[in-house]
Design a protein around this motif. Structure first.
Motif: not given
Length: 297
Positions: A37-41, A43-46, A183-185
Protein backbone atom coordinates in the motif's frame (compact mmCIF):
# COMPACT_ATOMS: atom_id res chain seq x y z
CA UNK A 1 6.05 24.16 -4.04
CA UNK A 2 9.84 24.52 -3.93
CA UNK A 3 10.23 21.88 -1.21
CA UNK A 4 7.02 19.85 -1.27
CA UNK A 5 7.51 18.78 -4.86
CA UNK A 6 10.92 17.21 -4.13
CA UNK A 7 10.20 15.66 -0.73
CA UNK A 8 8.29 12.59 -2.06
CA UNK A 9 11.48 11.45 -3.78
CA UNK A 10 13.36 11.65 -0.49
CA UNK A 11 10.58 9.77 1.28
CA UNK A 12 10.84 7.03 -1.36
CA UNK A 13 14.41 6.42 -0.22
CA UNK A 14 13.31 6.36 3.40
CA UNK A 15 10.58 3.81 2.66
CA UNK A 16 13.14 1.62 0.88
CA UNK A 17 15.37 1.72 3.97
CA UNK A 18 12.48 0.86 6.30
CA UNK A 19 11.09 -1.99 4.15
CA UNK A 20 13.74 -4.65 4.95
CA UNK A 21 13.51 -3.84 8.65
CA UNK A 22 9.74 -4.21 8.67
CA UNK A 23 10.00 -7.43 6.65
CA UNK A 24 12.16 -9.02 9.31
CA UNK A 25 10.27 -7.94 12.41
CA UNK A 26 6.56 -7.81 11.61
CA UNK A 27 4.14 -10.62 10.76
CA UNK A 28 4.52 -11.21 7.00
CA UNK A 29 0.82 -10.91 6.17
CA UNK A 30 0.58 -7.48 7.78
CA UNK A 31 3.97 -6.27 6.52
CA UNK A 32 3.26 -7.34 2.92
CA UNK A 33 -0.05 -5.47 2.82
CA UNK A 34 1.37 -2.36 4.47
CA UNK A 35 4.47 -2.14 2.29
CA UNK A 36 2.51 -2.72 -0.90
CA UNK A 37 0.00 0.00 0.00
CA UNK A 38 2.75 2.45 0.95
CA UNK A 39 4.70 1.69 -2.23
CA UNK A 40 1.69 2.21 -4.51
CA UNK A 41 0.76 5.54 -2.88
CA UNK A 42 4.36 6.73 -2.88
CA UNK A 43 4.87 5.77 -6.53
CA UNK A 44 1.70 7.60 -7.51
CA UNK A 45 2.81 10.66 -5.55
CA UNK A 46 6.31 10.76 -7.06
CA UNK A 47 4.88 10.34 -10.56
CA UNK A 48 2.51 13.20 -9.91
CA UNK A 49 5.37 15.39 -8.68
CA UNK A 50 7.14 14.79 -11.99
CA UNK A 51 3.99 15.93 -13.75
CA UNK A 52 3.94 19.05 -11.56
CA UNK A 53 7.56 19.83 -12.38
CA UNK A 54 6.81 19.55 -16.09
CA UNK A 55 3.65 21.63 -15.68
CA UNK A 56 5.69 24.32 -13.92
CA UNK A 57 7.29 25.03 -17.29
CA UNK A 58 3.94 26.53 -18.32
CA UNK A 59 4.89 29.55 -16.27
CA UNK A 60 7.70 30.20 -18.75
CA UNK A 61 5.53 29.78 -21.86
CA UNK A 62 5.61 32.95 -24.04
CA UNK A 63 1.82 33.63 -23.89
CA UNK A 64 1.88 33.41 -20.10
CA UNK A 65 4.93 35.65 -19.82
CA UNK A 66 3.43 38.21 -22.22
CA UNK A 67 0.09 38.34 -20.40
CA UNK A 68 1.77 38.66 -17.03
CA UNK A 69 3.85 41.58 -18.26
CA UNK A 70 0.78 43.30 -19.76
CA UNK A 71 -0.97 42.99 -16.41
CA UNK A 72 2.06 44.30 -14.58
CA UNK A 73 2.45 41.12 -12.51
CA UNK A 74 5.77 39.74 -11.29
CA UNK A 75 6.61 36.29 -12.60
CA UNK A 76 7.61 33.71 -10.04
CA UNK A 77 9.65 30.79 -11.36
CA UNK A 78 8.63 27.82 -9.16
CA UNK A 79 11.35 25.50 -10.52
CA UNK A 80 14.39 26.02 -12.77
CA UNK A 81 13.83 25.23 -16.44
CA UNK A 82 16.53 22.56 -16.35
CA UNK A 83 14.72 20.77 -13.53
CA UNK A 84 11.46 20.86 -15.46
CA UNK A 85 13.10 19.43 -18.57
CA UNK A 86 14.79 16.68 -16.50
CA UNK A 87 11.43 15.86 -14.95
CA UNK A 88 9.93 15.52 -18.43
CA UNK A 89 12.63 13.02 -19.39
CA UNK A 90 12.09 11.12 -16.14
CA UNK A 91 8.34 11.09 -16.70
CA UNK A 92 8.81 9.62 -20.18
CA UNK A 93 11.03 6.93 -18.64
CA UNK A 94 8.33 6.17 -16.05
CA UNK A 95 5.71 5.71 -18.76
CA UNK A 96 8.04 3.41 -20.72
CA UNK A 97 8.95 1.32 -17.66
CA UNK A 98 5.33 0.91 -16.56
CA UNK A 99 4.21 -0.05 -20.07
CA UNK A 100 7.02 -2.61 -20.31
CA UNK A 101 6.08 -4.07 -16.93
CA UNK A 102 2.40 -4.31 -17.88
CA UNK A 103 3.28 -6.08 -21.12
CA UNK A 104 5.50 -8.53 -19.25
CA UNK A 105 2.71 -9.25 -16.76
CA UNK A 106 0.26 -9.89 -19.59
CA UNK A 107 2.69 -12.25 -21.33
CA UNK A 108 3.16 -14.18 -18.10
CA UNK A 109 -0.58 -14.49 -17.55
CA UNK A 110 -1.15 -15.72 -21.10
CA UNK A 111 1.61 -18.31 -20.69
CA UNK A 112 0.09 -19.52 -17.42
CA UNK A 113 -3.36 -19.77 -18.98
CA UNK A 114 -1.93 -21.89 -21.78
CA UNK A 115 -0.50 -24.30 -19.19
CA UNK A 116 -4.01 -24.81 -17.84
CA UNK A 117 -5.65 -25.20 -21.22
CA UNK A 118 -7.62 -28.39 -21.63
CA UNK A 119 -7.78 -29.14 -17.90
CA UNK A 120 -11.16 -29.84 -16.27
CA UNK A 121 -12.65 -26.84 -14.50
CA UNK A 122 -12.48 -28.51 -11.08
CA UNK A 123 -8.81 -29.55 -11.39
CA UNK A 124 -6.66 -27.85 -8.77
CA UNK A 125 -3.38 -29.77 -9.17
CA UNK A 126 -1.62 -30.13 -12.52
CA UNK A 127 1.40 -32.43 -12.66
CA UNK A 128 3.76 -31.83 -15.59
CA UNK A 129 6.35 -34.37 -16.69
CA UNK A 130 9.64 -32.50 -16.41
CA UNK A 131 13.13 -33.04 -15.07
CA UNK A 132 13.15 -29.49 -13.72
CA UNK A 133 11.92 -29.20 -10.09
CA UNK A 134 9.27 -26.49 -10.18
CA UNK A 135 5.99 -25.65 -8.51
CA UNK A 136 3.96 -22.49 -8.60
CA UNK A 137 0.47 -21.15 -8.14
CA UNK A 138 -1.48 -20.03 -11.19
CA UNK A 139 -4.04 -17.34 -10.24
CA UNK A 140 -7.43 -17.37 -11.86
CA UNK A 141 -10.93 -18.74 -11.51
CA UNK A 142 -10.28 -21.37 -10.45
CA UNK A 143 -6.71 -21.06 -9.26
CA UNK A 144 -4.39 -23.93 -10.17
CA UNK A 145 -1.20 -25.40 -8.79
CA UNK A 146 1.38 -26.65 -11.28
CA UNK A 147 3.99 -29.13 -10.00
CA UNK A 148 6.57 -30.99 -12.05
CA UNK A 149 7.27 -34.69 -11.62
CA UNK A 150 10.85 -33.84 -10.64
CA UNK A 151 9.58 -31.69 -7.80
CA UNK A 152 7.33 -34.42 -6.48
CA UNK A 153 10.14 -36.97 -6.70
CA UNK A 154 12.46 -34.71 -4.72
CA UNK A 155 10.07 -34.48 -1.78
CA UNK A 156 8.74 -37.05 0.65
CA UNK A 157 4.95 -37.38 1.18
CA UNK A 158 4.89 -35.09 4.21
CA UNK A 159 6.95 -32.49 2.40
CA UNK A 160 4.57 -32.59 -0.54
CA UNK A 161 1.81 -31.55 1.87
CA UNK A 162 3.93 -28.52 2.76
CA UNK A 163 4.42 -27.70 -0.92
CA UNK A 164 0.71 -27.84 -1.72
CA UNK A 165 -0.24 -25.89 1.41
CA UNK A 166 2.27 -23.20 0.46
CA UNK A 167 0.89 -22.82 -3.05
CA UNK A 168 -2.70 -22.87 -1.82
CA UNK A 169 -1.82 -19.99 0.48
CA UNK A 170 -0.61 -17.97 -2.51
CA UNK A 171 -3.96 -18.52 -4.22
CA UNK A 172 -6.15 -18.03 -1.15
CA UNK A 173 -4.54 -14.74 -0.12
CA UNK A 174 -4.09 -13.37 -3.64
CA UNK A 175 -0.36 -12.89 -3.40
CA UNK A 176 -0.09 -12.46 -7.16
CA UNK A 177 -1.88 -9.09 -7.24
CA UNK A 178 0.17 -7.89 -4.25
CA UNK A 179 3.44 -8.63 -6.02
CA UNK A 180 2.12 -7.12 -9.26
CA UNK A 181 1.17 -3.90 -7.48
CA UNK A 182 4.61 -3.66 -5.84
CA UNK A 183 6.26 -4.40 -9.19
CA UNK A 184 4.33 -1.62 -10.93
CA UNK A 185 5.19 0.77 -8.10
CA UNK A 186 8.90 -0.05 -8.52
CA UNK A 187 8.56 0.42 -12.28
CA UNK A 188 7.09 3.88 -11.75
CA UNK A 189 9.68 4.73 -9.08
CA UNK A 190 12.94 2.72 -9.25
CA UNK A 191 13.85 3.98 -5.78
CA UNK A 192 11.17 1.59 -4.50
CA UNK A 193 12.92 -1.53 -5.85
CA UNK A 194 13.94 -2.62 -2.31
CA UNK A 195 10.29 -2.39 -1.26
CA UNK A 196 9.29 -4.64 -4.13
CA UNK A 197 11.98 -7.15 -3.09
CA UNK A 198 10.69 -7.04 0.48
CA UNK A 199 7.12 -7.72 -0.67
CA UNK A 200 8.27 -10.72 -2.75
CA UNK A 201 10.08 -12.09 0.30
CA UNK A 202 7.11 -11.42 2.57
CA UNK A 203 4.53 -13.23 0.44
CA UNK A 204 6.81 -16.28 0.47
CA UNK A 205 7.18 -15.99 4.24
CA UNK A 206 3.41 -15.55 4.51
CA UNK A 207 2.85 -18.74 2.53
CA UNK A 208 5.48 -20.51 4.65
CA UNK A 209 3.60 -19.59 7.81
CA UNK A 210 0.30 -20.73 6.31
CA UNK A 211 1.87 -24.05 5.28
CA UNK A 212 3.34 -24.55 8.75
CA UNK A 213 -0.07 -23.91 10.30
CA UNK A 214 -1.74 -26.29 7.85
CA UNK A 215 0.62 -29.20 8.55
CA UNK A 216 1.02 -28.31 12.21
CA UNK A 217 4.82 -28.58 12.20
CA UNK A 218 7.14 -25.63 11.64
CA UNK A 219 10.29 -27.78 11.58
CA UNK A 220 8.83 -30.13 8.97
CA UNK A 221 8.01 -27.07 6.86
CA UNK A 222 11.58 -25.85 7.22
CA UNK A 223 12.90 -29.28 6.15
CA UNK A 224 10.69 -29.21 3.05
CA UNK A 225 12.06 -25.77 2.15
CA UNK A 226 15.63 -26.98 2.64
CA UNK A 227 15.13 -30.13 0.55
CA UNK A 228 13.55 -28.18 -2.30
CA UNK A 229 16.40 -25.66 -2.13
CA UNK A 230 18.91 -28.48 -2.52
CA UNK A 231 16.98 -29.85 -5.48
CA UNK A 232 17.00 -26.42 -7.10
CA UNK A 233 20.73 -26.12 -6.56
CA UNK A 234 21.39 -29.44 -8.29
CA UNK A 235 19.11 -28.49 -11.19
CA UNK A 236 20.64 -25.01 -11.45
CA UNK A 237 17.27 -23.53 -12.23
CA UNK A 238 14.37 -21.80 -10.55
CA UNK A 239 12.51 -24.13 -8.26
CA UNK A 240 9.36 -24.14 -6.22
CA UNK A 241 8.63 -21.36 -3.75
CA UNK A 242 11.55 -19.20 -4.93
CA UNK A 243 14.05 -21.55 -3.30
CA UNK A 244 16.95 -20.24 -5.35
CA UNK A 245 16.49 -16.89 -3.67
CA UNK A 246 19.22 -15.75 -1.30
CA UNK A 247 16.47 -15.23 1.25
CA UNK A 248 15.85 -18.99 1.58
CA UNK A 249 18.15 -19.25 4.58
CA UNK A 250 16.24 -16.44 6.28
CA UNK A 251 12.96 -18.20 5.57
CA UNK A 252 14.22 -21.49 6.98
CA UNK A 253 15.60 -19.73 10.06
CA UNK A 254 12.28 -17.92 10.59
CA UNK A 255 10.49 -21.28 10.75
CA UNK A 256 12.79 -22.42 13.56
CA UNK A 257 11.38 -19.81 15.93
CA UNK A 258 7.97 -18.45 16.85
CA UNK A 259 6.03 -16.41 14.26
CA UNK A 260 6.80 -12.66 14.37
CA UNK A 261 4.33 -10.34 16.11
CA UNK A 262 1.81 -8.10 14.41
CA UNK A 263 3.36 -4.82 15.65
CA UNK A 264 0.50 -2.59 14.54
CA UNK A 265 2.37 0.50 15.75
CA UNK A 266 5.21 -0.11 13.27
CA UNK A 267 2.74 -0.89 10.50
CA UNK A 268 0.81 2.31 11.18
CA UNK A 269 4.04 4.34 11.09
CA UNK A 270 4.94 2.89 7.69
CA UNK A 271 1.45 3.61 6.38
CA UNK A 272 1.83 7.20 7.55
CA UNK A 273 5.20 7.37 5.81
CA UNK A 274 3.51 6.14 2.64
CA UNK A 275 0.69 8.68 2.92
CA UNK A 276 3.01 11.65 3.52
CA UNK A 277 4.25 11.88 -0.11
CA UNK A 278 0.64 12.07 -1.29
CA UNK A 279 -0.10 14.91 1.13
CA UNK A 280 3.00 16.81 0.06
CA UNK A 281 2.18 16.28 -3.61
CA UNK A 282 -1.32 17.64 -2.98
CA UNK A 283 0.15 20.68 -1.26
CA UNK A 284 2.57 21.25 -4.14
CA UNK A 285 -0.35 21.00 -6.57
CA UNK A 286 -2.18 23.73 -4.73
CA UNK A 287 0.92 25.94 -4.74
CA UNK A 288 1.48 25.47 -8.47
CA UNK A 289 -2.15 26.18 -9.34
CA UNK A 290 -2.00 29.29 -7.18
CA UNK A 291 1.09 30.53 -9.00
CA UNK A 292 -0.29 29.84 -12.46
CA UNK A 293 -3.74 31.31 -11.83
CA UNK A 294 -2.14 34.24 -10.06
CA UNK A 295 -0.14 34.99 -13.18
CA UNK A 296 -3.09 34.54 -15.54
CA UNK A 297 -5.66 36.44 -13.48
Amino acid sequence: MRFDVYTPLVLSLLLSVVAPVLAGRVAPALAARVLTSAAVVTAAATTWTLILLVAALLGDAPPVVREARENGRRLVDPVPVLVGVAAGVALAAVVWRVQRTVRAERRTRRALRRLCAGQPADTELIVAASEVPQAFAIPGRPGRILVTSAMLSALEPGERRVLLAHERAHLAHRHGPLVTAATLAAAANPLLAPVRSAVVFLVERWADEQAAAAVGDRRATARALARAALSAGRARTACALHFTDRAVTRRIAALQVSPPPQLWSAATAVLALGALPALLAADATGDLLGLLFGVLS
